[in-house]
Design an enzyme around this catalytic site. Structure first.
Site, short mmCIF file in Angstrom:
data_model
loop_
_atom_site.label_atom_id
_atom_site.label_comp_id
_atom_site.label_asym_id
_atom_site.label_seq_id
_atom_site.Cartn_x
_atom_site.Cartn_y
_atom_site.Cartn_z
N ARG A 117 0.83 -1.21 0.00
CA ARG A 117 0.00 0.00 0.00
C ARG A 117 0.86 1.26 0.00
O ARG A 117 0.55 2.23 -0.68
CB ARG A 117 -0.95 0.00 1.21
CG ARG A 117 -1.90 1.19 1.26
CD ARG A 117 -2.77 1.15 2.50
NE ARG A 117 -3.44 -0.14 2.65
CZ ARG A 117 -4.55 -0.46 1.99
NH1 ARG A 117 -5.08 0.41 1.14
NH2 ARG A 117 -5.11 -1.63 2.15
N ARG A 134 -10.16 1.80 -1.91
CA ARG A 134 -8.86 1.53 -1.27
C ARG A 134 -8.67 2.53 -0.13
O ARG A 134 -9.03 3.71 -0.30
CB ARG A 134 -7.69 1.73 -2.24
CG ARG A 134 -7.70 0.85 -3.45
CD ARG A 134 -7.16 -0.51 -3.18
NE ARG A 134 -7.28 -1.35 -4.38
CZ ARG A 134 -7.25 -2.65 -4.34
NH1 ARG A 134 -7.10 -3.28 -3.20
NH2 ARG A 134 -7.41 -3.37 -5.44
N LEU A 164 -6.25 4.98 1.64
CA LEU A 164 -5.00 5.66 1.29
C LEU A 164 -3.99 5.46 2.42
O LEU A 164 -4.35 5.49 3.60
CB LEU A 164 -5.26 7.16 1.11
CG LEU A 164 -6.25 7.56 0.01
CD1 LEU A 164 -6.39 9.08 0.00
CD2 LEU A 164 -5.80 7.04 -1.35
N ASN A 182 -14.43 12.42 1.07
CA ASN A 182 -14.90 11.12 0.59
C ASN A 182 -16.41 11.06 0.71
O ASN A 182 -17.00 11.65 1.61
CB ASN A 182 -14.28 10.01 1.47
CG ASN A 182 -14.69 8.62 1.01
OD1 ASN A 182 -14.96 8.39 -0.16
ND2 ASN A 182 -14.74 7.70 1.97
N THR A 183 -17.03 10.36 -0.22
CA THR A 183 -18.47 10.12 -0.11
C THR A 183 -18.66 8.71 0.42
O THR A 183 -17.87 7.80 0.11
CB THR A 183 -19.17 10.18 -1.50
OG1 THR A 183 -18.62 9.14 -2.32
CG2 THR A 183 -18.94 11.51 -2.18
N HIS A 184 -19.69 8.54 1.26
CA HIS A 184 -19.93 7.22 1.83
C HIS A 184 -21.44 6.95 1.84
O HIS A 184 -22.20 7.80 2.31
CB HIS A 184 -19.35 7.14 3.25
CG HIS A 184 -19.47 5.78 3.86
ND1 HIS A 184 -18.69 4.71 3.46
CD2 HIS A 184 -20.31 5.30 4.81
CE1 HIS A 184 -19.04 3.64 4.15
NE2 HIS A 184 -20.02 3.97 4.98
N SER A 210 -23.23 10.28 3.32
CA SER A 210 -22.37 11.22 4.06
C SER A 210 -21.21 11.67 3.18
O SER A 210 -20.72 10.90 2.34
CB SER A 210 -21.80 10.55 5.32
OG SER A 210 -22.81 9.99 6.13
N ASP A 233 -9.49 11.09 7.04
CA ASP A 233 -8.37 11.13 8.00
C ASP A 233 -7.73 9.74 8.00
O ASP A 233 -7.98 8.93 7.13
CB ASP A 233 -8.86 11.58 9.39
CG ASP A 233 -9.79 10.56 10.03
OD1 ASP A 233 -10.33 10.87 11.10
OD2 ASP A 233 -9.99 9.47 9.45
N GLY A 243 -8.32 7.24 9.74
CA GLY A 243 -9.17 6.10 10.08
C GLY A 243 -9.98 5.64 8.88
O GLY A 243 -9.76 6.08 7.76
N ASP A 259 -13.36 6.02 7.40
CA ASP A 259 -14.62 6.80 7.43
C ASP A 259 -14.85 7.45 8.79
O ASP A 259 -15.99 7.53 9.27
CB ASP A 259 -15.81 5.90 7.05
CG ASP A 259 -15.66 5.33 5.64
OD1 ASP A 259 -15.98 4.14 5.45
OD2 ASP A 259 -15.19 6.07 4.76
C1 GRF Z 1 -20.65 5.23 -3.97
O1 GRF Z 1 -21.85 4.94 -3.26
C2 GRF Z 1 -19.54 5.53 -3.00
O2 GRF Z 1 -19.95 6.23 -1.85
C3 GRF Z 1 -19.13 4.14 -2.62
O3 GRF Z 1 -19.15 3.41 -3.83
C4 GRF Z 1 -20.12 3.99 -4.68
C5 GRF Z 1 -19.43 4.35 -5.95
O4 GRF Z 1 -20.39 4.45 -6.93
N1 GRF Z 1 -17.82 4.15 -2.01
P1 GRF Z 1 -19.96 5.05 -8.37
O5 GRF Z 1 -18.66 4.37 -8.75
O6 GRF Z 1 -19.79 6.53 -8.17
O7 GRF Z 1 -21.13 4.71 -9.25
#
Ligand code: GRF
Length: 193
Positions: free
Chosen positions: A64, A90, A92, A106-108, A135, A140, A142, A144
């Protein structure tokens, strides 16, 4: 004009939404490059919209840290003001996070701190909750665990599968992500580690 690099691993539907938002003349940020840790489908969106891209295949590196060092070198070439992880599957390495923090978001697909990690949608379903969410957070060291920049509740419907629930979550993720990038670009939202 805020310059943004987006990192993906998958279909890039969230990336596509951000690319399209950033094409609008009144949007205060520009996507300057798209990076992937594999030959991700989502790279096609960058190609279609004329945005440079690069791939740093995770599997080509011993570990990594080596992968992260190369990813950092590729990002440094563009000197982005902001790095957006949008479906990057992944973690980071901390050396890379340290280099860009807190300018990495990041989107979650869950209502953090509920259901962190790579299977937030599946875990919410397995838990039998009646609502989950989306979210946007600061990355950071951790998993998420960074400061929450935006989040919204989303209902879990009877009979939902991981796919149907995730497809209900993604449009909310996209809206939150675009709004967060806009607010960072205009200075309305300050990034703190
Ligand atoms: C998203 O829901 C993201 O939050 C999650 O994986 C999905 C990625 O979807 N980690 P896409 O590749 O943007 O369609």
């Amino acid at each position: 004009m805020l310059t943004v690099a987006v990192l993906i691993s998958g279909t890039g539907s969230n990336l596509r939404a951000l690319l399209e938002a950033a094409r609008r003349p009144d949007f205060p940020a520009r996507i300057v490059v798209v990076g992937a840790d594999r030959d991700a489908e989502g790279l096609a969106h960058a190609a279609e919209l004329g945005i440079p891209s690069f791939t740093v295949p995770f599997r080509s590196f011993a570990d990594r840290d080596a992968w992260g060092a190369e990813l950092g070198r590729r990002l440094d070439e563009w000197e982005p003001d902001l790095v957006v992880l949008s479906g990057l599957m992944r973690l980071l390495p901390s050396s890379l996070v340290a280099r860009y923090a807190p300018r990495i978001i990041n989107t979650h697909p869950a209502y953090l701190p509920e259901f962190p990690g790579a299977h937030g949608v599946r875990d919410a379903l397995a838990a039998g909750v009646s609502q989950t969410g989306a979210s946007v957070i600061v990355v950071d060291d951790g998993v998420d665990t960074g400061p929450i920049l935006a989040q919204e509740r989303i209902p879990v419907e009877p009979g939902d599968t991981e796919e149907t629930l995730h497809e209900r979550i993604k449009p909310v993720e996209r809206r939150l992500l675009i709004d967060v990038v806009r607010r960072i670009a205009t200075g309305d939202l300050a990034l703190t580690p």
